[in-house]
Design a protein around this motif. Structure first.
Motif, PDB file in Angstrom:
ATOM      1  N   GLU A 176       0.821  -1.211   0.000  1.00 25.24           N
ATOM      2  CA  GLU A 176       0.000   0.000   0.000  1.00 25.24           C
ATOM      3  C   GLU A 176       0.858   1.265   0.000  1.00 25.24           C
ATOM      4  O   GLU A 176       0.475   2.281  -0.594  1.00 25.24           O
ATOM      5  N   SER A 183      -7.158  -9.691  -4.558  1.00 28.91           N
ATOM      6  CA  SER A 183      -7.403  -8.281  -4.250  1.00 28.91           C
ATOM      7  C   SER A 183      -7.007  -7.345  -5.383  1.00 28.91           C
ATOM      8  O   SER A 183      -6.029  -7.577  -6.090  1.00 28.91           O
ATOM      9  N   LYS A 230      -6.332  -3.156  -5.543  1.00 32.50           N
ATOM     10  CA  LYS A 230      -6.170  -1.953  -4.721  1.00 32.50           C
ATOM     11  C   LYS A 230      -5.773  -0.780  -5.608  1.00 32.50           C
ATOM     12  O   LYS A 230      -4.938  -0.934  -6.503  1.00 32.50           O
ATOM     13  N   VAL A 284      -5.913   4.437   0.333  1.00 28.59           N
ATOM     14  CA  VAL A 284      -6.063   3.304  -0.583  1.00 28.59           C
ATOM     15  C   VAL A 284      -7.503   2.808  -0.521  1.00 28.59           C
ATOM     16  O   VAL A 284      -8.100   2.730   0.559  1.00 28.59           O
ATOM     17  N   GLY A 338      -9.775  -0.557  -1.728  1.00 27.03           N
ATOM     18  CA  GLY A 338      -9.552  -1.927  -2.169  1.00 27.03           C
ATOM     19  C   GLY A 338     -10.825  -2.745  -2.197  1.00 27.03           C
ATOM     20  O   GLY A 338     -11.797  -2.451  -1.494  1.00 27.03           O
TER      21      GLY A 338
END
Length: 685
Positions: free
Chosen positions: A193, A222, A224, A237, A239
């Motif tokens: 991240e 995932s 993001k 972030v 996600g």
């Protein structure tokens, strides 16, 4: 007045309605906008000095409805703000009230009124969009979350809250992955991240292996992206993650099913394809060699047909275990299907090492297989390709190994052969002859060679044994074995056999005509092979033979059809072949069981298939003199055959020693080069 002198001009220019009260509550001042909004529509009239605050507030109360309660908006002065709904036009007005000290020291109370209907309308739109967005986020079954610059949660949806085991999603706000997962996983996601925030580039469909504080594992797929505000500044972030734990846990199972044989647990054809590429690449990079072994079981079909497919499956499973126990752990073992297996040994130093591996495999089959208290003997024939990894592909390697394995079968089975230049030449010859066969059938380039057969008791020789041959214009004589192989591979075997049967009938009928004046003479019999392809199609066989029986009944009775012992034994569980044997028996020709050894003969097929003669395999005949075990086997075979009124023929007699030995063991007839040398040359029909 001080107010008029200092502030009246400024107040009139304000876009808001204004009224000012003195400390005694009297109206000190109001601008024209206030008058238009509040005083003109009302019954209040007169100068500003006759109005007071209670009168004005009473006017407010008649037309306004409060929206929010009073709020202290400043800690340094007594000021507050109120919003009201004006009832008659549904507009929203905001009252800002504060005290102010004038230049002469007097204090006044100032009220400012502003129409904030548009602000409220815009706010409602924003709230509606916000609520829609939240509704969308909360209804998504996947996990949706927003994190700040420190990777702490600022919003999660119910799906993620449920995954974390909390009922109230707000309880997670301010927490991070470290509060739920292992420090190792938390560090990985934090670094990921940080990189997203720094580069402003997202990650898409990335698989994360999550280890939780309690030790259990899950997997998430995932995506993001950087979270930005209205100024396009990265503030965190956003996600969305999809739980793929169930799929991941089953992935090994699915992969196992797709890449491994269910019966044996060995690699299957699909896994062979991928592993071959991997092995070839590694060997190419390291400049190493590898060996490709193609195995085909000898005698498996007979076992499978005799005891059933369930027994055959158990046998294949035992073969697989034996291969695994024989070979190195790093060697790849695959089952292609049926009774075919592949072994890839890599890296491998040289061809002698490959030979040792092949010998170990063949030796592992010497011990019989015991299944359900039954003992079965099967062997294997192996084709080997020893090669470097340069410019190789699986299809080519497998084809070469198949050609080499065929050579091993042809040489007597239970052995191995390396693919060589000689085999490559043979393959080209085979391909060429396959193309030539159709023309040869049209030109009738085939013949049936009749060789000598001697009665070992009387010494009388007859020209009886029939052998196919093909006289090719360029290549000369093509042997019977090669001719049959080509005819079967091109699908022309039945057409060829019909031609040769007719040639045999013609020869017999010519002898019948020539012997008609000699009462003591009778036409000779002609023995000729018939293929398994023909036997597997009884209807077609009947359509071919019936017209010949009707037209040449006597000649047909003089024919003997040779069938390999392995084919006869397997026919007991093969209804088409059994039907063909009964058909041949009813049409007149007798059946000869050829290539008989001590291991592949029993009484049942001799009786059921109406066998009139058996022909011993050449390997058995040529070992008779030197092996007491072989002598006893031949003697026992002769005794059993004679008890069933079946004649025994020994083929491949090469020497006088062989001749005397086989005669003493009880064989009825002999055939081979030794007998041919004692008489005239063969007759060609």
């Amino acid at each position: 007045m001080l107010i008029e002198r200092d502030y009246q001009s400024l107040a009139e220019q304000l876009p808001r309605a204004m009224v000012i009260y003195g400390l005694d509550g009297r109206v000190f001042f109001y601008n024209s906008l206030f008058f238009q909004e509040w005083l003109a529509p009302s019954i209040i009239a007169g100068s500003s000095y006759t109005l007071n605050r209670p009168q004005i507030e009473n006017l407010y109360h008649k037309t306004l409805q409060p929206i929010i309660t009073d709020q202290l908006i400043s800690k340094t002065q007594s000021s507050f703000q109120k919003d009201y709904l004006r009832l008659h036009d549904q507009s929203i007005l905001r009252l800002n009230e504060f005290s102010m000290e004038l230049s002469d020291g007097d204090h006044v109370l100032v009220e400012l009124w502003e129409d904030v209907s548009k602000e409220y309308a815009l706010l409602n739109e924003v709230r509606e969009e916000h609520n829609l967005l939240l509704s969308l986020i909360n209804s998504i079954p996947d996990q949706v979350y927003l994190k700040d610059l420190e990777s702490k949660f600022i919003l999660i949806n119910p799906s993620l809250a449920k995954r974390y085991g909390v009922k109230d999603a707000s309880k997670v706000i301010g927490k991070s992955d470290a509060d739920f997962y292992s420090s190792e996983h938390a560090n990985i996601t934090r670094q990921e991240e940080i990189n997203i925030i720094r580069t402003q580039k997202g990650v898409y469909n990335k698989l994360h292996h999550e280890t939780w504080h309690d030790g259990h594992d899950t997997w998430n797929l995932s995506t993001k992206l950087p979270l930005k505000n209205s100024k396009d500044e990265v503030i965190g972030v956003i996600g969305i993650s999809h739980d793929v734990t169930e799929y991941k846990l089953n992935q090994d199972k699915y992969w196992q099913q797709a890449n491994f044989d269910k019966l044996t647990g060995l690699s299957n054809r699909q896994h062979l394809t991928s592993e071959f590429e991997r092995i070839a690449i590694e060997c190419r990079q390291n400049n190493e060699n590898f060996a490709f072994f193609l195995l085909d079981l000898d005698g498996f079909k007979q076992v499978n047909d005799s005891y059933g497919h369930g027994y055959g499956d158990l046998l294949l499973a035992q073969v697989s275990e034996r291969l695994k126990n024989t070979l190195r752990q790093r060697d790849l073992i695959c089952r292609l299907g049926g009774d075919e297996f592949v072994v890839i040994s890599a890296p491998i130093k040289d061809q002698p090492v490959a030979e040792k591996i092949a010998e170990k495999i063949i030796q592992s089959f010497e011990r019989p297989f015991v299944i359900n208290h039954r003992i079965s003997h099967v062997t294997t024939s192996i084709g080997i390709v020893f090669t470097s990894a340069k410019r190789v592909n699986l299809q080519d390697i497998q084809q070469k190994a198949d050609h080499a394995m065929y050579k091993a079968k042809k040489a007597g089975k239970n052995r191995y052969r390396f693919y060589s230049l000689e085999i490559a030449v043979d393959n080209k010859r085979h391909d060429f002859l396959c193309q030539e066969l159709k023309l040869a059938l049209e030109r009738d380039e085939f013949s049936l060679e009749i060789t000598l057969l001697e009665d070992l008791k009387t010494g009388i020789k007859t020209k009886e044994q029939g052998v196919y041959s093909w006289q090719h214009p360029q290549l000369g004589r093509i042997s019977a074995q090669e001719l049959l192989s080509i005819a079967e591979s091109t699908g022309n075997i039945i057409c060829l056999e019909v031609k040769l049967i007719r040639k045999a009938i013609d020869a017999i009928e010519k002898e019948i005509e020539s012997f008609s004046s000699l009462l003591e003479s009778k036409p000779r019999r002609i023995s000729m092979p018939i293929s398994q392809v023909s036997l597997s199609q009884p209807d077609l066989l009947a359509s071919v033979l019936l017209p010949l029986v009707e037209k040449h009944p006597i000649a047909m009775q003089q024919l003997l059809f040779e069938v390999p012992a392995e084919t006869v034994c397997s026919s007991l569980s093969n209804s088409p072949a059994r039907q063909s044997f009964k058909l041949l028996d009813s049409y007149g020709p007798s059946l000869v069981m050829s290539h008989v050894t001590g291991q592949n003969l029993s009484i049942q097929p001799l009786l059921e298939c109406q066998i009139s003669r058996i022909t011993l395999a050449e390997s058995l005949v040529q070992n008779a003199y030197d092996s007491d075990v072989t002598k006893q086997s031949i003697k026992a075979l002769c005794a059993m055959a004679h008890a069933l009124d079946i004649q025994v023929v020994a083929t491949g007699i090469e020497t006088n020693t062989d001749y005397d030995c086989l005669k003493s063991l009880g064989c009825d007839y002999g055939q081979g080069n030794y007998i041919d040398r004692q008489s005239d040359s063969d007759i060609y029909l």
